[in-house]
Design an enzyme around this catalytic site. Structure first.
Site, PDB file in Angstrom:
ATOM      1  N   SER A 142       0.847  -1.192   0.000  1.00 10.68           N
ATOM      2  CA  SER A 142       0.000   0.000   0.000  1.00 10.68           C
ATOM      3  C   SER A 142       0.879   1.237   0.000  1.00 10.68           C
ATOM      4  O   SER A 142       2.028   1.208   0.465  1.00 10.68           O
ATOM      5  CB  SER A 142      -0.904   0.012   1.237  1.00 10.68           C
ATOM      6  OG  SER A 142      -1.565   1.251   1.375  1.00 10.68           O
ATOM      7  N   TYR A 155      -1.621  -1.095  10.371  1.00 13.63           N
ATOM      8  CA  TYR A 155      -1.748  -1.251   8.914  1.00 13.63           C
ATOM      9  C   TYR A 155      -0.498  -0.747   8.189  1.00 13.63           C
ATOM     10  O   TYR A 155       0.086  -1.469   7.369  1.00 13.63           O
ATOM     11  CB  TYR A 155      -2.986  -0.498   8.423  1.00 13.63           C
ATOM     12  CG  TYR A 155      -3.250  -0.707   6.950  1.00 13.63           C
ATOM     13  CD1 TYR A 155      -3.747  -1.923   6.480  1.00 13.63           C
ATOM     14  CD2 TYR A 155      -2.984   0.302   6.030  1.00 13.63           C
ATOM     15  CE1 TYR A 155      -3.974  -2.119   5.125  1.00 13.63           C
ATOM     16  CE2 TYR A 155      -3.217   0.109   4.681  1.00 13.63           C
ATOM     17  CZ  TYR A 155      -3.707  -1.104   4.229  1.00 13.63           C
ATOM     18  OH  TYR A 155      -3.925  -1.292   2.877  1.00 13.63           O
TER      19      TYR A 155
END
Length: 253
Positions: A142, A155
């Site tokens: 990401s 995350y």
């Protein structure tokens, strides 16, 4: 880099979002896709859609956080299909993990899936790929991997782990015939991003994102970040000193 075609592929997190889009994208191009996820009913719908388009998707009910089961299942698939040529570790979770209201259970779930589950997926048949002198490992990281974002310690940290994990594998596997690709998507309209209340600039639709990722995988690029606008913004963020970055992130929060 010359594009490759793949006879067989495993895609995790294939019941929705990017994983679903990638599984369908490869199936439409003649790849036999093993689509893995926890929600088998969603996978059955995906298989029917692929069949209508002339492709083959085989549903695989799997929870990658159960790492021993995941490794054994992928190894069985590899043996039964004559060798997986492409493994895409896409499954992931993205719970908010605010340091001021630290919730270990949320953090643990993110790490169980995004770190341990993803590493197990990528490593399950790596020895077999090295022995066969062919194969391709792909991890969906990401843009959030490039800096620690507010309320996203688990995350961002998990995606940073994946990027460095793949980089080390890429260095180790040079000359073996096994390719390694790390993909850093920006914002994509999926179930994971739907609850977000913060701005999500340059958001892409899943079909557009799958097309971009699929092409990058076929080219075998080592690292692919998109869209360029979001990557450029994160590049600026990476260059900021902590004395500027920290208060800026607190304002954005």
């Amino acid at each position: 880099m010359a594009e490759r075609k793949y006879e067989t592929a495993l895609v995790t997190g294939a019941s929705s979002g990017l994983g679903r889009g990638l599984a369908l994208w490869f199936a439409r191009r003649g790849t036999r896709v093993f689509a893995a996820a926890r929600r088998k009913d969603h996978l059955q719908t995906l298989a029917e859609e692929a069949r209508a388009a002339g492709g083959t998707v085989e549903p695989v009910e799997m929870d990658i956080s159960r790492t021993d089961e995941t490794i054994a299942r992928i190894q069985r698939i590899d043996a039964d299909c004559g060798g997986l040529e492409l493994v895409v570790a896409n499954a992931g979770v993205g719970h908010n993990t605010n340091g001021k209201r630290f919730d270990w259970e949320r953090v643990k779930q993110v790490l169980d899936v995004n770190v341990q589950g993803t590493a197990a997926t990528l490593g399950a048949v790596l020895p077999q790929m090295v022995e066969r002198k062919r194969g391709h490992l792909v991890g969906i990281s990401s843009i959030a991997a490039f800096r620690g974002l507010p309320r996203n310690a688990a995350y961002s940290g998990s995606k940073a782990f994946l990027a460095i994990f793949l980089e080390s594998l890429r260095v180790d596997l040079r000359g073996t015939g096994v390719r390694v690709t790390c993909i850093h998507p920006g914002f994509v309209r999926t179930e994971m991003t739907a609850p977000n209340k913060h701005p999500m600039p340059f958001m892409l639709e899943p079909e557009d994102a799958a097309e971009r990722m699929g092409r990058a995988i076929l080219r075998g690029v080592p690292v692919f970040s998109f869209p360029w606008q979001t990557r450029a913004a994160m590049g600026v963020a990476q260059a900021l000193p902590n004395a500027v970055f920290d208060p800026l992130m607190r304002k954005l929060r």
